[in-house]
Design a protein around this motif. Structure first.
Motif, PDB file in Angstrom:
ATOM      1  N   ILE A 162       0.883  -1.176   0.000  1.00  0.00           N
ATOM      2  CA  ILE A 162       0.000   0.000   0.000  1.00  0.00           C
ATOM      3  C   ILE A 162       0.911   1.213   0.000  1.00  0.00           C
ATOM      4  N   THR A 163       0.832   2.019  -1.042  1.00  0.00           N
ATOM      5  CA  THR A 163       1.683   3.201  -1.117  1.00  0.00           C
ATOM      6  C   THR A 163       0.813   4.447  -1.020  1.00  0.00           C
ATOM      7  N   GLY A 176      -0.379  10.546   5.927  1.00  0.00           N
ATOM      8  CA  GLY A 176      -1.408  10.009   6.805  1.00  0.00           C
ATOM      9  C   GLY A 176      -1.626   8.522   6.588  1.00  0.00           C
ATOM     10  N   PHE A 177      -1.757   7.780   7.674  1.00  0.00           N
ATOM     11  CA  PHE A 177      -2.034   6.350   7.579  1.00  0.00           C
ATOM     12  C   PHE A 177      -3.156   5.940   8.530  1.00  0.00           C
ATOM     13  N   ASP A 178      -3.836   6.920   9.126  1.00  0.00           N
ATOM     14  CA  ASP A 178      -4.864   6.626  10.110  1.00  0.00           C
ATOM     15  C   ASP A 178      -6.118   6.008   9.494  1.00  0.00           C
ATOM     16  N   ARG A 186      -1.079  -9.574   7.612  1.00  0.00           N
ATOM     17  CA  ARG A 186      -0.900 -10.186   6.292  1.00  0.00           C
ATOM     18  C   ARG A 186       0.484  -9.914   5.700  1.00  0.00           C
ATOM     19  N   GLY A 187       1.306  -9.154   6.407  1.00  0.00           N
ATOM     20  CA  GLY A 187       2.637  -8.860   5.899  1.00  0.00           C
ATOM     21  C   GLY A 187       2.652  -7.879   4.742  1.00  0.00           C
ATOM     22  N   ILE A 188       1.650  -7.026   4.677  1.00  0.00           N
ATOM     23  CA  ILE A 188       1.556  -6.039   3.597  1.00  0.00           C
ATOM     24  C   ILE A 188       2.395  -4.819   3.960  1.00  0.00           C
ATOM     25  N   LYS A 189       3.267  -4.406   3.052  1.00  0.00           N
ATOM     26  CA  LYS A 189       4.085  -3.217   3.264  1.00  0.00           C
ATOM     27  C   LYS A 189       3.230  -1.956   3.092  1.00  0.00           C
ATOM     28  N   VAL A 190       3.541  -0.931   3.880  1.00  0.00           N
ATOM     29  CA  VAL A 190       2.879   0.373   3.749  1.00  0.00           C
ATOM     30  C   VAL A 190       3.959   1.442   3.643  1.00  0.00           C
ATOM     31  N   PHE A 200      11.165   2.230   0.054  1.00  0.00           N
ATOM     32  CA  PHE A 200      11.702   3.198   0.994  1.00  0.00           C
ATOM     33  C   PHE A 200      10.535   3.914   1.678  1.00  0.00           C
ATOM     34  N   SER A 201      10.811   4.647   2.723  1.00  0.00           N
ATOM     35  CA  SER A 201       9.765   5.316   3.511  1.00  0.00           C
ATOM     36  C   SER A 201       8.698   4.328   3.966  1.00  0.00           C
ATOM     37  N   GLN A 202       9.149   3.149   4.391  1.00  0.00           N
ATOM     38  CA  GLN A 202       8.218   2.124   4.852  1.00  0.00           C
ATOM     39  C   GLN A 202       7.726   2.436   6.256  1.00  0.00           C
ATOM     40  N   LEU A 203       6.456   2.230   6.479  1.00  0.00           N
ATOM     41  CA  LEU A 203       5.862   2.462   7.779  1.00  0.00           C
ATOM     42  C   LEU A 203       6.358   1.418   8.769  1.00  0.00           C
TER      43      LEU A 203
END
Length: 324
Positions: free
Chosen positions: A70-71, A76-78, A88-92, A309-312
């Motif tokens: 999810i990019t 904001g990630f709220d 689920r191991g999904i990258k953000v 990069f810039s991974q949550l």
């Protein structure tokens, strides 16, 4: 090509064009009502490109069984179901460095617009009121105390600008003290507000910060205090803010974000003590192009190298503001 579901168009349009050219792009806002088409497309999607104010809810995420990334065009990630993403191991990923300067600059602009009555003065002339008399005087920021709630990239950039340009004394409140040698740390929003002339909100929006600015904090900021929000509307108890302004327990508020955008309470719109902008703190052409570039490069890097990069950091996002 990697299959990407874009939830909303970006601006400027050249970002959308490049996304279309480089990936197998599906525009959710155009196909969301076509259930047959969605049933074919959703299982293929490996990447979702979204915005901070849209996020990705749990139901749609659950309908994407092969989602890997999810990019976010923004910081904001709220509004993302982080619990599901983590399980689920999904990258953000987000685009934090791209918008730091623009958002900090807008906080300064709101501070000046409110204290120097810039927006009010513009309206005063347009309505012909200058012909009837003078508007009145404003206030100076120079030498005053600035409080910052949320001392990350944006908060620290605001601090530097205001300290260097206006000789403001800077205090801050965050999860932890930024520097143990720093005398500016305050442990609670209430303590911070009580010592501040201007309070800037730069904290993340999440369940632990929802309504963190309540009537007690607003009253501590006081009758001459200025509240500025360039973070998330959820940080402020809106009804408490309205009450504080109407009862003159708070001097003024300058707001770029609101809990139920684009709906803004009429009490805030009609108040002579508010300066309002429509969530445009990061809205410069330079900033938005860089945000788009980072979204595209994250998708490309993930597709080619399984790297982003810039991974949550899920562990960090679970660390709440805890005040005693």
């Amino acid at each position: 090509m990697i299959d990407v579901l874009q939830l909303s168009p970006y601006a400027p349009d050249e970002i959308n064009v490049e996304l279309q050219d480089r990936f197998a792009l599906f525009k959710y806002w155009q196909i969301r009502e076509d259930e047959d088409l969605l049933s074919q497309i959703l299982p293929r999607i490996r990447v979702v490109a979204t915005k901070g104010d849209i996020g990705l809810d749990g139901d749609l995420m659950a309908a994407l069984p092969n989602l890997e990334l999810i990019t976010v065009y923004g910081v904001g990630f709220d509004k993302i179901d982080l619990d599901q993403a983590k399980s689920r191991g999904i990258k953000v990923t987000t685009t934090p460095d791209a918008l730091t300067d623009a958002v900090a600059d807008h906080a300064v602009a709101l501070a000046l617009a409110s204290t120097r009555r810039v927006a009010e003065g513009d309206s005063f002339i347009r309505q012909g009121k200058w012909l009837e008399g003078k508007l009145g005087i404003g206030q100076s920021l120079r030498g005053k105390t600035l409080g910052i709630l949320g001392y990350g990239r944006v908060g620290q950039r605001v601090a530097k600008i205001m300290r260097d340009a206006f000789d403001m004394r800077v205090l801050y409140c965050d999860r932890s003290q930024n520097d143990k040698r720093d005398g500016g740390y305050r442990s609670t929003p209430l303590e911070l507000a009580a010592e501040s002339d201007v309070l800037v909100l730069a904290a993340s929006g999440n369940p632990t910060t929802k309504n963190i600015i309540d009537i007690n904090v607003l009253e501590a900021l006081g009758r001459t205090g200025l509240l500025i929000n360039i973070a998330r509307g959820s940080l402020i108890n809106t009804q408490h803010l309205i009450s504080a302004l109407e009862a003159r327990k708070l001097g003024a508020a300058a707001l770029d974000v609101f809990p139920d955008e684009p709906n803004v309470p009429n009490e805030l719109i009609s108040s002579p003590y508010t300066t309002l902008t429509p969530h445009l703190a990061s809205a410069t052409i330079e900033t938005r192009l860089e945000m788009g570039r980072q979204v595209i490069e994250n998708i490309s890097s993930w597709h080619q190298k399984r790297e982003v990069f810039s991974q949550l950091n899920f562990l960090k996002t679970s660390t709440s503001f805890k005040f005693t």
